[in-house]
Design a protein around this motif. Structure first.
Motif, PDB file in Angstrom:
ATOM      1  N   ARG A  37      -6.435 -43.795  32.026  1.00 15.40           N
ATOM      2  CA  ARG A  37      -7.203 -42.711  32.623  1.00 15.40           C
ATOM      3  C   ARG A  37      -6.410 -42.133  33.775  1.00 15.40           C
ATOM      4  N   GLU A  42      -8.624 -32.906  39.014  1.00 16.14           N
ATOM      5  CA  GLU A  42      -8.674 -32.940  37.563  1.00 16.14           C
ATOM      6  C   GLU A  42      -8.702 -34.385  37.097  1.00 16.14           C
ATOM      7  N   ARG A  43      -9.254 -34.587  35.905  1.00 14.70           N
ATOM      8  CA  ARG A  43      -9.241 -35.925  35.318  1.00 14.70           C
ATOM      9  C   ARG A  43      -8.715 -35.833  33.916  1.00 14.70           C
ATOM     10  N   SER A  44      -8.217 -36.934  33.413  1.00  9.87           N
ATOM     11  CA  SER A  44      -7.852 -36.964  32.007  1.00  9.87           C
ATOM     12  C   SER A  44      -8.163 -38.345  31.480  1.00  9.87           C
ATOM     13  N   LEU A 102      -3.692 -39.059  26.747  1.00  8.53           N
ATOM     14  CA  LEU A 102      -3.965 -38.565  25.396  1.00  8.53           C
ATOM     15  C   LEU A 102      -3.530 -39.587  24.354  1.00  8.53           C
ATOM     16  N   ALA A 133      -1.257 -37.181  32.071  1.00  6.36           N
ATOM     17  CA  ALA A 133      -2.195 -36.597  31.104  1.00  6.36           C
ATOM     18  C   ALA A 133      -1.737 -36.893  29.679  1.00  6.36           C
ATOM     19  N   TRP A 153       1.954 -35.458  36.875  1.00  8.57           N
ATOM     20  CA  TRP A 153       0.609 -35.322  36.338  1.00  8.57           C
ATOM     21  C   TRP A 153       0.637 -35.021  34.841  1.00  8.57           C
ATOM     22  N   ASP A 154       1.576 -34.172  34.407  1.00  8.62           N
ATOM     23  CA  ASP A 154       1.683 -33.876  32.978  1.00  8.62           C
ATOM     24  C   ASP A 154       1.941 -35.157  32.203  1.00  8.62           C
TER      25      ASP A 154
END
Ligand code: UDP
Ligand code: MG
Length: 320
Positions: A61, A300-302, A55, A51, A47-48
């Motif tokens: 997404r 969570e979303r990013s 960025l 994310a 997940w990191d």
């Protein structure tokens, strides 16, 4: 715009490799796209990495499910959050060759609503897996008339086909099956399945068996009819055996059937239990559907926030 949906479960460094490869192929083909990465409750740093990729690149997404819901649910989550005019579902372990995507998009532009990638080979699978897979696909195709032979989850769905798929209410969906069941103008391309780029397959014999049972029971009630047929066959057999026993008894000839009794008990017991099991599977299916729990929960979303089409789809779902 094309949405590429990929489920991710403990892929670690594979995430970066996957995003890099996809960016290379998709920008190389001059496509406008978004990448929807669904983290299916990974316990490593997947997940990191998602994310971080979101960025770095506005076209990526991320969506993190609150726990491991399984690949089918992760794919569904991605499909419901995809905003593109067409959606491509692909494994994140690079077993599905991304370089096939431009060709899928070309077929879609030529008018196909669903473009399936069909296996030319089966690398990255052991002999047992290969035989098991083939047996299951044969049985599934025979029982449901939904062709699964050499099928993969790697496919492109145009918006109308996607909306149709998302309208199916069932909870135990089986993407490979449902995306064939909806029909629509289809096209197939052949791809070579690659070796896994890293890590290892998370499917265990148990989880594959579950997937097979889920897929089958959510598509056909043929196994239930099979129980009935076996029951009928046994009834016929019982009449014959009963008649024989009676005739011998009347003729004063005692029946010396101890082995027969044991055999009958064993065979009957097995079929009874199997039959109960099959019925139980369907009961479990019904129970699950009646409970109506959501297929997945997002934690969570990013990346860019929900886009317009997604909101429309959700509003539409809420209305229903
Ligand atoms: N996957 C997932 N949730 C799971 C298991 C797998 O999202 O519980 C993802 C995984 O990250 C990969 C894809 O589903 O992108 C296919 O998984 P895998 O390679 O383990 O299966 P195989 O290729 O052996 O069928
Ligand atoms: Mg794989």
């Amino acid at each position: 715009m094309i949405s590429v949906v990929a489920p991710i479960f403990n892929e670690g460094a594979g995430v970066d490799r996957f995003v890099a490869r996809l960016t290379e192929v998709l920008t190389g083909a001059g496509l406008s796209y978004e990448l929807v990465l669904v983290d299916d409750g990974s316990t490593d740093d997947s997940w990191d990495r998602v994310a971080a990729q979101a960025l770095l690149d506005g076209r990526v997404r991320g969506l993190q499910l609150s726990r491991n819901f399984g690949k089918e649910s992760a794919v569904l989550a991605g499909l419901e959050h995809a905003a593109g005019d067409a959606v491509v579902v692909i494994d994140s372990d690079l077993q599905h060759p991304p370089q096939a995507i431009p060709e899928m998009v070309r077929r879609w532009r030529e008018g196909a609503h669903v473009v399936e990638a069909v296996k030319r080979n089966r690398t990255g699978q052991g002999v047992v897996g290969r035989l098991g897979g083939r047996a299951f696909n044969k049985a599934f195709t025979g029982l449901t008339r939904v062709d699964l032979i050499d099928a993969t989850d790697f496919r492109l769905l145009g918006r109308p086909a996607l909306e149709a798929l998302l309208r199916l209410p069932e909870h135990s969906s089986f993407f490979r099956g449902t995306s064939s069941w909806i029909g629509f103008r289809r096209s197939a391309i052949e791809v070579d399945i690659e070796e896994r780029a890293g890590g290892r397959s998370r499917w265990t014999f148990g989880s594959l068996f579950r997937l097979a049972v889920n897929g089958l029971t959510s598509f056909t009630s043929a196994p239930l009819h099979l129980v009935t047929m076996v029951g009928l066959a046994f009834a016929g057999f019982a009449v014959l055996l009963g008649a024989q026993t009676l005739i011998r008894w009347i003729g004063g000839d005692s029946v010396a059937g101890f082995p027969t009794v044991i055999l009958l008990l064993l065979v009957m017991g097995t079929f009874l239990l199997l039959g109960l099991g099959v019925i139980g599977e369907y009961l479990a299916r019904i129970h699950e559907e009646v409970r109506g729990r959501p297929r997945y929960l997002v934690q969570e979303r990013s990346g860019p926030v929900a886009s317009l089409p997604e909101q429309l789809v959700r509003a539409d779902r809420a209305e229903r």
